[in-house]
Motif scaffolding. Structure first.
Motif, PDB file in Angstrom:
ATOM      1  N   TRP A 189     -27.606  47.578  23.414  1.00 22.31           N
ATOM      2  CA  TRP A 189     -26.675  47.548  24.559  1.00 22.31           C
ATOM      3  C   TRP A 189     -26.637  46.225  25.303  1.00 22.31           C
ATOM      4  O   TRP A 189     -25.677  45.938  26.001  1.00 22.31           O
ATOM      5  N   TRP A 190     -27.697  45.382  25.150  1.00 24.77           N
ATOM      6  CA  TRP A 190     -27.633  44.100  25.880  1.00 24.77           C
ATOM      7  C   TRP A 190     -26.827  43.039  25.125  1.00 24.77           C
ATOM      8  O   TRP A 190     -26.660  41.930  25.590  1.00 24.77           O
ATOM      9  N   GLY A 191     -26.323  43.400  23.955  1.00 23.73           N
ATOM     10  CA  GLY A 191     -25.477  42.464  23.221  1.00 23.73           C
ATOM     11  C   GLY A 191     -23.995  42.742  23.428  1.00 23.73           C
ATOM     12  O   GLY A 191     -23.143  41.960  23.017  1.00 23.73           O
ATOM     13  N   THR A 192     -23.713  43.853  24.071  1.00 26.15           N
ATOM     14  CA  THR A 192     -22.311  44.201  24.286  1.00 26.15           C
ATOM     15  C   THR A 192     -21.809  43.542  25.567  1.00 26.15           C
ATOM     16  O   THR A 192     -22.601  43.127  26.418  1.00 26.15           O
ATOM     17  N   GLU A 198     -17.977  52.002  21.466  1.00 29.42           N
ATOM     18  CA  GLU A 198     -17.724  50.768  20.717  1.00 29.42           C
ATOM     19  C   GLU A 198     -18.587  49.623  21.234  1.00 29.42           C
ATOM     20  O   GLU A 198     -18.687  49.415  22.441  1.00 29.42           O
ATOM     21  N   PHE A 199     -19.148  48.913  20.290  1.00 26.08           N
ATOM     22  CA  PHE A 199     -19.910  47.707  20.624  1.00 26.08           C
ATOM     23  C   PHE A 199     -18.926  46.528  20.663  1.00 26.08           C
ATOM     24  O   PHE A 199     -18.226  46.266  19.701  1.00 26.08           O
ATOM     25  N   GLU A 200     -18.894  45.863  21.811  1.00 25.66           N
ATOM     26  CA  GLU A 200     -18.010  44.696  21.938  1.00 25.66           C
ATOM     27  C   GLU A 200     -18.904  43.473  22.140  1.00 25.66           C
ATOM     28  O   GLU A 200     -19.396  43.239  23.246  1.00 25.66           O
ATOM     29  N   PRO A 201     -19.143  42.705  21.071  1.00 23.25           N
ATOM     30  CA  PRO A 201     -20.158  41.636  21.181  1.00 23.25           C
ATOM     31  C   PRO A 201     -19.826  40.593  22.240  1.00 23.25           C
ATOM     32  O   PRO A 201     -18.674  40.159  22.358  1.00 23.25           O
ATOM     33  N   ILE A 202     -20.831  40.216  22.990  1.00 24.95           N
ATOM     34  CA  ILE A 202     -20.710  39.063  23.878  1.00 24.95           C
ATOM     35  C   ILE A 202     -20.417  37.852  22.998  1.00 24.95           C
ATOM     36  O   ILE A 202     -20.935  37.765  21.881  1.00 24.95           O
ATOM     37  N   ARG A 220     -20.412  47.074  29.750  1.00 26.60           N
ATOM     38  CA  ARG A 220     -21.694  47.628  29.320  1.00 26.60           C
ATOM     39  C   ARG A 220     -21.999  48.970  29.972  1.00 26.60           C
ATOM     40  O   ARG A 220     -22.478  49.898  29.334  1.00 26.60           O
ATOM     41  N   PHE A 221     -21.725  49.056  31.247  1.00 25.26           N
ATOM     42  CA  PHE A 221     -22.157  50.263  31.960  1.00 25.26           C
ATOM     43  C   PHE A 221     -21.107  51.376  31.932  1.00 25.26           C
ATOM     44  O   PHE A 221     -21.269  52.410  32.547  1.00 25.26           O
ATOM     45  N   LEU A 222     -20.046  51.148  31.164  1.00 21.80           N
ATOM     46  CA  LEU A 222     -19.082  52.222  30.933  1.00 21.80           C
ATOM     47  C   LEU A 222     -19.624  53.171  29.859  1.00 21.80           C
ATOM     48  O   LEU A 222     -19.067  54.233  29.618  1.00 21.80           O
TER      49      LEU A 222
END
Ligand SMILES: *Cc1c(COP(=O)(O)O)cnc(C)c1O
Length: 426
Positions: free
Chosen positions: A274-277, A288-292, A282-284
């Motif tokens: 989760w810290w890569g999204t 889906e993973f949305e990469p930083i 993030r807190f939604l």
């Protein structure tokens, strides 16, 4: 430069040292009330005095704010790691977005291999240096087996020439060309932990990429020690630990570099958390993973801020000193140490040999002939902290941040007494 092996000359060098004041910014272990001569900054850097304050700040915010500290601490915890990217980018020659700080070194190399070691039946080989650091060897072997290949076949080591102590760039490049389209990855330690050799990262990286391989570097002994231009040299990736030349504290977090070309790619293979999204969503808690769009896309977990605090403290000192000043002093103090070693060698019966080649950073590796272990023990008992590597090598790394020229002179005197004591016994 004409050096002299006298106390007054060493003191003169210290007086003229522009980095002089930094020595007092670190805690030294003491023996009989005197600071030890510390040669193991390549293994565990000394504690910067400002690190306590950075740790205390987090303890205090945690005490007073608890969960609110994530967003309202003096340095909010949720993006604490981002503070390290900019100073680190300067140290390793990268863009801040190419840097992330997370996990520990071996863990990060595994994670980066998930992305950059994608073998198939044709292209599956890994090139590394002979006798790489053990953790790197275990990592490479287990990765190769994980993909169903045999380490004996898939891992190709480049050795030293017979009777020599160093690697030759042309031997490495020749091997890369020979492997050609079978080569999936080049992964070497940028500065060899054993002999202190600095590899020609630029040429080796270019050679690896020219045959279509990915190229990564383990910078454990390079970060904070030598000049690096990771972006310009076009590395695919790199990682380093921070507790050696970077003085961040035992077992502390690792830095990674991922070249801009690999950022913001949706197709890249990666283990995700989760810290890569993206921070905005993030807190939604979406599926889906949305990469930083930075190297932080490789971050799995929320940052261990208590560990990052002393790393950040240390980076403020790097900001203050600047890598080029550090490297200037490094070259001078290492040359002075080399001079002292040769002087002592002349005074006593020759009993050692420097095996570090001219391509070097902060470390001189000294091969002891005869019974070296007793000399090592003598040094340790007399306030010289160095380390021992089998079968007979002592590594000396006078970290320019805090070692003095007087340390080098005093070391020479202790070494001379130690060798004489050893020879008298024999
Ligand atoms: C120090 C060092 C390591 C240490 O790895 P950790 O995962 O931090 O324990 C790995 N590789 C090399 C080349 C080193 O010098």
């Amino acid at each position: 430069m004409l050096f002299q092996n006298t106390l007054s000359y060493a003191q003169e060098l210290d007086n003229d040292d522009p980095l002089r004041k930094f020595r007092d910014k670190f805690y030294f272990p003491k023996l009989d009330g005197k600071k030890v001569i510390y040669f193991t900054g390549n293994s565990l850097g000394l504690q910067p005095k400002n690190s306590q304050e950075y740790v205390d700040e987090i303890m205090e915010d945690w005490r007073n704010l608890a969960v609110e500290g994530h967003f309202y601490a003096k340095k909010p915890w949720w993006d604490y790691h981002e503070r390290l990217a900019k100073p680190l980018a300067k140290i390793v020659g990268a863009k801040p977005k190419e840097i992330s700080v997370m996990n520990t070194l071996t863990v990060n190399l595994h994670l980066l291999m998930v992305s950059f070691y994608r073998p198939n039946q044709k292209r599956y080989k890994i090139l590394c240096e002979e006798k790489a650091f053990p953790s790197d060897q275990y990592m490479l072997q287990s990765q190769v087996r994980f993909h169903g290949f045999d380490p004996k076949d898939a891992i190709v080591e480049v050795g030293k020439r017979a009777g020599e102590h160093q690697w030759h760039t042309e031997d490495i490049i020749e091997k890369i060309k020979e492997l050609g389209d079978e080569l999936a990855l080049v992964l070497i330690g940028g500065v060899n932990y054993y002999n202190g050799q600095v590899f020609d990262m630029k040429s080796i990286t270019a050679a690896g990429k020219s045959v279509g391989a990915k190229v990564g570097w383990d910078l454990a002994h390079a970060a904070g020690n030598i000049e690096l231009k990771l972006h310009d040299w076009d590395l695919d990736f790199a990682a380093w630990c921070s507790y050696k030349y970077m003085n961040s504290g035992p077992g502390n977090a690792s830095g990674v570099f991922i070249h801009e070309n690999h950022l913001a790619q949706d197709k890249i293979t990666r283990f995700e958390g989760w810290w890569g999204t993206k921070k905005e969503s993030r807190f939604l808690m979406k599926k889906e993973f949305e990469p930083i769009a930075t190297a932080d896309a490789w971050q799995l977990s929320n940052p261990p801020v208590l560990a990052l605090a002393p790393y950040l403290a240390s980076l403020t000192l790097f900001e203050e000193v600047g890598m080029s000043a550090l490297i200037q002093k490094r070259d001078k103090i290492v040359s002075y140490l080399e001079f002292i070693l040769h002087e002592i060698d002349k005074e006593v019966e020759s009993s050692f040999e420097i095996i570090t080649p001219p391509e070097r950073g902060c470390q001189l590796s000294v091969l002891l002939h005869g019974e070296g272990r007793s000399l090592f023990d003598y040094l340790m008992a007399n306030g010289v902290i160095t380390d021992w590597r089998e079968p007979n090598v002592i590594r000396l790394a006078p970290a320019p941040f805090y070692c003095s020229y007087t340390d080098m002179y005093n070391f020479g005197q202790i070494l001379k007494r130690g060798i004489r004591a050893k020879n008298n016994k024999a």
